[in-house]
Scaffold this motif. Sequence first.
Motif, PDB file in Angstrom:
ATOM      1  N   PRO A 281      26.173 -17.413 -26.613  1.00 20.65           N
ATOM      2  CA  PRO A 281      25.147 -18.451 -26.505  1.00 20.65           C
ATOM      3  C   PRO A 281      25.648 -19.780 -27.058  1.00 20.65           C
ATOM      4  CG  PRO A 281      24.682 -17.033 -28.375  1.00 20.65           C
ATOM      5  CD  PRO A 281      25.894 -16.460 -27.699  1.00 20.65           C
ATOM      6  N   TYR A 282      25.570 -20.803 -26.227  1.00 22.24           N
ATOM      7  CA  TYR A 282      25.779 -22.181 -26.671  1.00 22.24           C
ATOM      8  C   TYR A 282      24.394 -22.827 -26.731  1.00 22.24           C
ATOM      9  CZ  TYR A 282      30.886 -22.406 -26.454  1.00 22.24           C
ATOM     10  OH  TYR A 282      32.232 -22.232 -26.695  1.00 22.24           O
ATOM     11  N   LEU A 283      24.200 -23.743 -27.651  1.00 22.16           N
ATOM     12  CA  LEU A 283      22.868 -24.291 -27.862  1.00 22.16           C
ATOM     13  C   LEU A 283      22.877 -25.806 -27.750  1.00 22.16           C
ATOM     14  CD1 LEU A 283      23.077 -21.865 -30.522  1.00 22.16           C
ATOM     15  CD2 LEU A 283      20.799 -21.892 -29.528  1.00 22.16           C
ATOM     16  N   GLN A 284      21.932 -26.310 -26.941  1.00 21.57           N
ATOM     17  CA  GLN A 284      21.764 -27.764 -26.823  1.00 21.57           C
ATOM     18  C   GLN A 284      20.397 -28.118 -27.390  1.00 21.57           C
ATOM     19  OE1 GLN A 284      21.743 -29.571 -22.878  1.00 21.57           O
ATOM     20  NE2 GLN A 284      22.849 -31.333 -23.730  1.00 21.57           N
ATOM     21  N   PRO A 285      20.352 -28.983 -28.404  1.00 21.89           N
ATOM     22  CA  PRO A 285      19.091 -29.266 -29.098  1.00 21.89           C
ATOM     23  C   PRO A 285      18.094 -30.042 -28.243  1.00 21.89           C
ATOM     24  CG  PRO A 285      20.842 -30.685 -29.912  1.00 21.89           C
ATOM     25  CD  PRO A 285      21.500 -29.690 -29.015  1.00 21.89           C
ATOM     26  N   THR A 286      16.824 -29.787 -28.521  1.00 20.41           N
ATOM     27  CA  THR A 286      15.720 -30.566 -27.962  1.00 20.41           C
ATOM     28  C   THR A 286      15.196 -31.471 -29.081  1.00 20.41           C
ATOM     29  OG1 THR A 286      15.142 -28.715 -26.525  1.00 20.41           O
ATOM     30  CG2 THR A 286      13.487 -30.433 -26.811  1.00 20.41           C
ATOM     31  N   PHE A 287      14.937 -32.743 -28.772  1.00 19.97           N
ATOM     32  CA  PHE A 287      14.556 -33.682 -29.822  1.00 19.97           C
ATOM     33  C   PHE A 287      13.326 -34.480 -29.424  1.00 19.97           C
ATOM     34  CE2 PHE A 287      17.565 -35.757 -27.041  1.00 19.97           C
ATOM     35  CZ  PHE A 287      17.044 -37.022 -26.856  1.00 19.97           C
ATOM     36  N   ASN A 288      12.607 -34.969 -30.424  1.00 24.10           N
ATOM     37  CA  ASN A 288      11.470 -35.851 -30.204  1.00 24.10           C
ATOM     38  C   ASN A 288      12.006 -37.242 -29.851  1.00 24.10           C
ATOM     39  OD1 ASN A 288       9.401 -37.961 -31.146  1.00 24.10           O
ATOM     40  ND2 ASN A 288       8.203 -36.063 -31.253  1.00 24.10           N
ATOM     41  N   LEU A 289      11.584 -37.760 -28.710  1.00 24.47           N
ATOM     42  CA  LEU A 289      12.139 -39.023 -28.229  1.00 24.47           C
ATOM     43  C   LEU A 289      11.842 -40.186 -29.175  1.00 24.47           C
ATOM     44  CD1 LEU A 289      11.365 -38.877 -24.391  1.00 24.47           C
ATOM     45  CD2 LEU A 289      13.420 -38.152 -25.594  1.00 24.47           C
ATOM     46  N   LYS A 290      10.716 -40.159 -29.863  1.00 23.79           N
ATOM     47  CA  LYS A 290      10.340 -41.280 -30.719  1.00 23.79           C
ATOM     48  C   LYS A 290      10.966 -41.196 -32.103  1.00 23.79           C
ATOM     49  CE  LYS A 290       5.898 -42.171 -28.439  1.00 23.79           C
ATOM     50  NZ  LYS A 290       4.421 -42.235 -28.606  1.00 23.79           N
ATOM     51  N   THR A 291      11.006 -39.992 -32.675  1.00 25.87           N
ATOM     52  CA  THR A 291      11.490 -39.861 -34.056  1.00 25.87           C
ATOM     53  C   THR A 291      12.928 -39.367 -34.146  1.00 25.87           C
ATOM     54  OG1 THR A 291      10.728 -37.565 -34.271  1.00 25.87           O
ATOM     55  CG2 THR A 291       9.146 -39.310 -34.761  1.00 25.87           C
ATOM     56  N   GLY A 292      13.403 -38.708 -33.092  1.00 23.93           N
ATOM     57  CA  GLY A 292      14.752 -38.147 -33.137  1.00 23.93           C
ATOM     58  C   GLY A 292      14.818 -36.798 -33.819  1.00 23.93           C
ATOM     59  N   ASP A 293      13.675 -36.279 -34.284  1.00 20.84           N
ATOM     60  CA  ASP A 293      13.670 -34.969 -34.956  1.00 20.84           C
ATOM     61  C   ASP A 293      14.041 -33.862 -33.976  1.00 20.84           C
ATOM     62  OD1 ASP A 293      12.864 -36.223 -37.245  1.00 20.84           O
ATOM     63  OD2 ASP A 293      10.725 -35.813 -36.941  1.00 20.84           O
ATOM     64  N   ILE A 294      14.836 -32.901 -34.464  1.00 21.47           N
ATOM     65  CA  ILE A 294      15.203 -31.747 -33.649  1.00 21.47           C
ATOM     66  C   ILE A 294      14.039 -30.762 -33.688  1.00 21.47           C
ATOM     67  CG2 ILE A 294      16.872 -29.904 -33.291  1.00 21.47           C
ATOM     68  CD1 ILE A 294      17.948 -32.763 -32.910  1.00 21.47           C
ATOM     69  N   VAL A 295      13.495 -30.462 -32.506  1.00 22.69           N
ATOM     70  CA  VAL A 295      12.315 -29.596 -32.441  1.00 22.69           C
ATOM     71  C   VAL A 295      12.620 -28.242 -31.822  1.00 22.69           C
ATOM     72  CG1 VAL A 295      10.739 -31.559 -32.344  1.00 22.69           C
ATOM     73  CG2 VAL A 295      11.656 -30.610 -30.209  1.00 22.69           C
ATOM     74  N   GLY A 296      13.814 -28.066 -31.321  1.00 21.63           N
ATOM     75  CA  GLY A 296      14.171 -26.785 -30.718  1.00 21.63           C
ATOM     76  C   GLY A 296      15.548 -26.830 -30.093  1.00 21.63           C
ATOM     77  N   SER A 297      15.834 -25.805 -29.302  1.00 27.18           N
ATOM     78  CA  SER A 297      17.142 -25.739 -28.661  1.00 27.18           C
ATOM     79  C   SER A 297      17.060 -24.825 -27.444  1.00 27.18           C
ATOM     80  CB  SER A 297      18.194 -25.203 -29.629  1.00 27.18           C
ATOM     81  OG  SER A 297      19.426 -25.042 -28.983  1.00 27.18           O
ATOM     82  N   GLU A 298      17.884 -25.133 -26.451  1.00 29.08           N
ATOM     83  CA  GLU A 298      17.977 -24.295 -25.260  1.00 29.08           C
ATOM     84  C   GLU A 298      19.256 -23.460 -25.338  1.00 29.08           C
ATOM     85  OE1 GLU A 298      18.278 -24.555 -20.358  1.00 29.08           O
ATOM     86  OE2 GLU A 298      18.061 -26.384 -21.559  1.00 29.08           O
TER      87      GLU A 298
END
Length: 531
Positions: A281-298
């Motif tokens: 598994p390789y993981l690409q993070p999901t982020f909040n567009l406004k704050t830049g916080d990492i909220v998950g990963s695919e």
Amino acid sequence: MSSQRKYVIRIAAVATSLAAFLICTDLALTALTRDQISRQLSDLSKVALRRSEAAIDYAGAMLTQMAERGVMDCSAGALQKLRLQVYQGSAVKDIRAVDRDGSVICSAYSETLEFDNGWAKRDDMLESADRVLRLFRVEQFTGAALGVLRDVNAQQSLAGILRIDANQLDIMPIRLRAQSDVTLALLDGQPIAGYRPNGGQSELSDAISFTSVSDRYPLRAIIHVNPSALSTRQGGAYLPTMVAAGVLGILFGLLLASYLSRPLDPVTELDRGLSAHEFKPYLQPTFNLKTGDIVGSEILARWEKADGRTVPPMSFIPLAESSGRIEKLTWQILALALRELQPELKRDKRFKLSVNITPRQLLSDGFVDRLRQVVAAAAVSTRQVVLEVTEREELADLNKATAVVKELSEFGFRVALDDVGIGHSGLSAIQRLGARIIKIDKFFVDAITRDQSAVVVVQMLVALAGELDMGVVAEGIEHQEQVDALIACGVEEGQGYLVSPPLPMGRFKDFLELRRACSGEAPKASPELAA
């Protein structure tokens, strides 16, 4: 195919290719060089012949001029004039009057006659093509000379003695001079002159001959050359050419090795990789567009082979889907990712981990139960797992799919529709299925800053998601301008190379730590991780 066997095959392929290129290049260079040198030596033999023909032409012209004056009476005055004519000339060293059978009557330099070691009879002389001149060998104390005879009338003839200077035959290039000699000879084989810079040897051992025969006179020029002189290895271009051939041989060998070591049956190789747990598994993070916080990963699959190569998904995912191996591959990487990221999921209950599943897998028997078992084994909350249903293939049974999605939702799982806008699902399918997230395809993200129609599509999807109480995630974000445009359209979350490419597990954990330390910053690429 074992890694050791592949290694042997590669070494053998490279070695064989290198040897073949070097041998073939050597043979080609040898043949080419021999052909070039052979043509050069053939031309040089013609040069030697032409120089000799020019001397004979000069002597013939002189004798013709004298014959037109009539018979030479051999008086003291006549001989005096004859000596003056010889003195003023260049090639002719003596002129003699001879009778019909060739015997000498008188000579411009009669004192030299006693030093002759032989004088040819008329019948031994060789006629020119026009039968005006006759050529013969004259043996003198200083060596062989060439005799040229011209008839004055039926009783008397004139003979000119030519000394063919060896320097006239000095025609060889420097590289070949020490391994060659040049000989001028009559057609009966009698040598007339020669140039031998190789120590005066009469013949070179195993010499190769290049001969030119005159079409006007019974004369030929012969070049003898040592075979070793024809070797291409003596040329300055040989080594660079062989080095280039070696490089090409190695490159071709590497290509051949790659071809030979490939799996003969891709599906069998796929099965082998699955059995060896080579899919990671390789993981690409999901982020909040406004704050830049990492909220998950695919979770994205990569094939890390035993030889160290990493195979990109497009090289095996279509085969895995068409051969029915995609389900096993998905369960493997999902279980591994959940186990490895369990501490992070425990630490941040809002962190979501998404995985791609095909419509066929979603509709397969026992899918929900198998998913619950895998998630339970990792001791992870079902609310943190997102199932991205890919739209590369159509849902065969929308009613059943809707029921499965409803059951998943009841257990806390979230379902996302991947590749929305370019896949098979229409608006009615999105509405009926009951998915909780829409993922906008990279196609629209790429165009959103330059194509107003892409903006309209994204706005429409955001509005639809709002009406259906769905979240929206944009894929393939690479530039800050795209982030700004997506925010303007109402998109809240995204993923893409702007923040990070897909990362192996260890580097992804490091990435999370780095982002956590830099929390509060706007999303931007991490140079040390995006490489």
